[in-house]
Scaffold this active site. Structure first.
Site, PDB file in Angstrom:
ATOM      1  N   ASP A  90       0.825  -1.200   0.000  1.00  0.00           N
ATOM      2  CA  ASP A  90       0.000   0.000   0.000  1.00  0.00           C
ATOM      3  C   ASP A  90       0.865   1.258   0.000  1.00  0.00           C
ATOM      4  O   ASP A  90       1.955   1.273   0.568  1.00  0.00           O
ATOM      5  CB  ASP A  90      -0.897  -0.021   1.242  1.00  0.00           C
ATOM      6  CG  ASP A  90      -2.063   0.946   1.157  1.00  0.00           C
ATOM      7  OD1 ASP A  90      -2.431   1.337   0.039  1.00  0.00           O
ATOM      8  OD2 ASP A  90      -2.613   1.293   2.224  1.00  0.00           O
ATOM      9  N   ASP A 112       1.828   5.300  -5.452  1.00  0.00           N
ATOM     10  CA  ASP A 112       1.192   6.555  -5.053  1.00  0.00           C
ATOM     11  C   ASP A 112       2.038   7.731  -5.526  1.00  0.00           C
ATOM     12  O   ASP A 112       2.944   8.197  -4.843  1.00  0.00           O
ATOM     13  CB  ASP A 112       1.009   6.590  -3.536  1.00  0.00           C
ATOM     14  CG  ASP A 112       0.184   7.788  -3.079  1.00  0.00           C
ATOM     15  OD1 ASP A 112      -0.083   8.675  -3.914  1.00  0.00           O
ATOM     16  OD2 ASP A 112      -0.179   7.839  -1.892  1.00  0.00           O
ATOM     17  N   GLY A 222      -9.348   5.483   3.295  1.00  0.00           N
ATOM     18  CA  GLY A 222      -9.913   6.405   4.273  1.00  0.00           C
ATOM     19  C   GLY A 222     -11.188   5.861   4.881  1.00  0.00           C
ATOM     20  O   GLY A 222     -12.265   6.430   4.719  1.00  0.00           O
TER      21      GLY A 222
END
Length: 293
Positions: A90, A112, A222
């Site tokens: 992640d 990311d 989130g």
């Protein structure tokens, strides 16, 4: 001449197979942020008990703190499960972390690059997708910016740039990413007054999901705190991977904190892992992944 793997990619990739099955059958699979062996055991046990697929999700922190051999242990354990369990990295933000990740047996990686401008993000993600293909690793990317204060991410900014639904399909087409994490008011590390119900723009999420049709599973970041009902709403809009951390970890953490000085370590771990596994299994039932395998 193209290799055999190039003809079957990404169908041979475990994360892709898990999320594609969820896509075809309209449910979501949970990706659990995992920090230690307790988490690994709890996720696999819960998945096997409920006959659910699962994704064990690690942070770059783990590659450095626990090292490459721990990653290999996690992958071996996951792939030996009686149901499909993939291992995902992640929020891989630093270039050097992406480079290290590509040397390890991850099933998928979140690249990311959302702090870059749009063209730089597209260019970088495309280059990583091309390299990952040869390794049978699929790639998740973030379009827009999901702000927050969790695991090294910047502090909360509710004015963060959201994903533009008219650009989402083009972003996926140009980069070749397999899974997209949209920004629609979701944030890491806790919500302000009104919670996720107030912060999330579900109309935007629905438009993003519609723009991608059924070709690209969406990923929800989130997620704490978020109600079961709100989770279920996102499944209607093509969310197929739901990242969970404290939602399933808090009861385990509380038990360990309250009993670390009272129980023998072996007893503590057995009981703590069971609590962890039950929290995970509950979410598998809620999100519809139970009983699929």
């Amino acid at each position: 001449m193209a290799s055999k793997n190039e003809f079957t990619y990404p169908e041979t990739n475990l994360t892709w197979r898990i999320l594609n099955h969820a896509n075809k059958n309209n449910y979501a699979v949970e990706a659990y942020n995992c920090y230690n062996t307790d988490g690994v055991v709890a996720i696999i046990r819960a998945a096997e008990r409920t006959h659910s697929a699962a994704i064990i999700q690690l942070f770059p922190w783990t590659m450095h703190f626990q090292g490459p051999e721990f990653i290999r242990y996690v992958v071996r354990s996951a792939h030996a499960a009686l149901v499909p369990v993939a291992v995902h990295l992640d929020h891989c933000i630093k270039t050097e972390d992406v480079e290290l990740a590509l040397t390890l047996p991850f099933d998928s990686i979140m690249v990311d690059a959302s702090t870059l401008d749009e063209e730089a993000n597209i260019d970088y993600c495309k280059r990583i997708v091309e390299r990952a293909r040869a390794l049978n690793i699929t790639i998740e990317a973030e379009m827009g910016r999901i702000e927050g204060g969790e695991d090294g991410l910047p502090t909360v900014d509710m004015e963060a740039v959201m994903t533009r639904e008219d650009q989402a399909k083009e972003f996926v087409r140009r980069t070749g990413v397999h899974f997209l994490a949209p920004s629609f008011g979701n944030i890491h590390g806790g919500y302000p007054d009104g919670g996720a119900e107030k912060a999330w723009d579900l109309t935007k999420l629905a438009a993003i999901g519609k723009s991608l049709s059924s070709t690209t599973p969406l990923v929800l970041h989130g997620t704490h705190p978020v109600s079961d009902e709100l989770f279920l709403k996102t499944i209607q809009f093509s969310v197929r991977k739901i990242n969970l951390n404290r939602t399933v970890r808090d009861e385990y953490t509380k038990f360990v904190a309250e009993n670390a000085g009272l129980l023998e370590l072996t007893v503590l771990k057995v009981q703590a892992v069971e609590i962890y596994a039950k929290s995970i299994a509950r979410m598998m039932d809620v999100l519809g992944s139970s009983g699929r395998y």
